[in-house]
Design an enzyme around this catalytic site. Sequence first.
Site, PDB file in Angstrom:
ATOM      1  N   ASN A  99       0.805  -1.227   0.000  1.00 25.46           N
ATOM      2  CA  ASN A  99       0.000   0.000   0.000  1.00 25.46           C
ATOM      3  C   ASN A  99       0.842   1.282   0.000  1.00 25.46           C
ATOM      4  OD1 ASN A  99       0.712  -0.731   2.674  1.00 25.46           O
ATOM      5  ND2 ASN A  99      -0.935   0.518   3.513  1.00 25.46           N
ATOM      6  N   GLY A 172       2.131  -5.471   7.397  1.00 27.19           N
ATOM      7  CA  GLY A 172       1.098  -6.114   6.592  1.00 27.19           C
ATOM      8  C   GLY A 172      -0.130  -6.437   7.409  1.00 27.19           C
ATOM      9  N   SER A 173      -0.851  -7.450   6.981  1.00 24.88           N
ATOM     10  CA  SER A 173      -2.119  -7.803   7.617  1.00 24.88           C
ATOM     11  C   SER A 173      -1.903  -8.598   8.902  1.00 24.88           C
ATOM     12  CB  SER A 173      -2.971  -8.630   6.652  1.00 24.88           C
ATOM     13  OG  SER A 173      -2.378  -9.915   6.462  1.00 24.88           O
ATOM     14  N   GLU A 194       4.081  -4.573  12.254  1.00 23.33           N
ATOM     15  CA  GLU A 194       3.233  -3.403  12.039  1.00 23.33           C
ATOM     16  C   GLU A 194       2.013  -3.865  11.259  1.00 23.33           C
ATOM     17  OE1 GLU A 194       3.620  -0.706  13.485  1.00 23.33           O
ATOM     18  OE2 GLU A 194       5.672  -0.909  14.229  1.00 23.33           O
ATOM     19  N   CYS A 228      -3.241   1.703   6.618  1.00 22.03           N
ATOM     20  CA  CYS A 228      -3.505   0.942   7.848  1.00 22.03           C
ATOM     21  C   CYS A 228      -4.017   1.810   8.992  1.00 22.03           C
ATOM     22  CB  CYS A 228      -2.251   0.177   8.278  1.00 22.03           C
ATOM     23  SG  CYS A 228      -0.828   1.238   8.627  1.00 22.03           S
ATOM     24  N   GLU A 318     -11.028  -5.198   9.274  1.00 18.49           N
ATOM     25  CA  GLU A 318     -10.489  -3.978   8.681  1.00 18.49           C
ATOM     26  C   GLU A 318     -10.918  -3.873   7.218  1.00 18.49           C
ATOM     27  OE1 GLU A 318      -6.154  -1.730   8.188  1.00 18.49           O
ATOM     28  OE2 GLU A 318      -6.233  -3.868   8.678  1.00 18.49           O
TER      29      GLU A 318
END
Length: 442
Positions: A99, A172-173, A194, A228, A318
């Site tokens: 992203n 990431g996720s 993160e 995020c 999310e």
Amino acid sequence: MEYKTNINFRKESLIKLLNAVIVYENEIIQALYDDFKKPAFEAVFTETSYVILELKDTIKNLKNWAKPKRVFPSLLNFPSTDYIYKEPYGKVLIIAPWNYPFQLALCPLISAVAAGNQVVVKPSELSPKTSEIITQIIAKVFDKNHVEVIEGGVEVSQQLLSQRWDYIFFTGSVAVGILVAKAAAENLTPVTLELGGKNPCIIDETANLKLAAKRIVWGKFMNAGQTCIAPDYILIQKDMKSNFVTYLKDEITKAYGQNPSESPDFARIVNTKNWQRLANMIEPEKVIFGGESDIENCYIAPTLLEENSTESLIMAGEIFGPLLPILTYGNETEIDAIICKYEKPLALYIFTEDHSFSKKIIQKYPFGGGCINDTVVHFSNNRLPFGGVGHSGIGAYHGRLSFDVFSHQKSIVKKANWLDLPMRYAPYKGKLATIKKVLKWL
């Protein structure tokens, strides 16, 4: 292994990287546009300029950050001088997301190099043009034994994670973060994760609604919502909702025009898989603005949705896209019921002129970081740690803290020889009462 011990070598490497980023900036901007039509303004504002500023700050402060830090000694060790030495962990793996593919690959790399580590960077395969330019820049600046980029998909990530590392930094996720943590645990490798979360944006009856709408639209729809720390859902005092929705609509139109698909300032969804995931969340009867989509161009319009249930698909996790559900509350108990339904978020935002209300919210709910009367901007201050808590992440970084993240803090006590107090040595007979008094006095 000059990078490990020679501070000047590290600094010179970062200067070379800074010069390369400046030289390649136009190519980086183009790569980001090619990957998902990231606007040039956003590419500069959130990617290249951020990396350049991070490099300049690190280069300026590196020698000071790397110096052994003298700390006040314990009287139990009298006479001594005590220090904290910063040493590199060793071999570091950085796995970057798609992203913000340039910034979130380069910023941890900068700090890992500054701290004296060997680094492997795995950029995202979902932003291939940006990954390609990152590979070019790193190959130009660094020796392969110092820093290397390894491109590829999920299989490459799995192969890298199966190796032994001294530190792993992942952005990431949550789902992939769990897999990274499991792989790291096999070798007791320390990690920074993160991740993300369902970030609430609370608006009370004292808020400046027009300004709140402007700042929320900017923070939410920048990068087409693929951020995020973007507000994930609005939680507004029910009597304010109607006016606020009007302001939101006006601000979206001001930002992106009557048809955002034609706006040069609105990015696209990164691929069709993510487009389909987001499209499935749009329930037509709940759309109060936007809702248009085009799979061929991976386009989804900035969309406002009226949401009355936390059980809907869009409220399950999310969102990570340009969809903004709006929920209402009547009292603080209802706020609590909604926020506590989810794991600890990466960010939380409050729009209010009531200081006691904002203070209460900040103290009551755990979250990574956030803002009062704005969104996203806490990320921009490198003197503030950035990171999550619980499912939204482990560890925090930015600025000097990033250098510390990639440095083992080695504690050293340098004991003098001119005095050696006998109290600590065996035999201990007759010393217990005395040592108790001494320890109480300390």
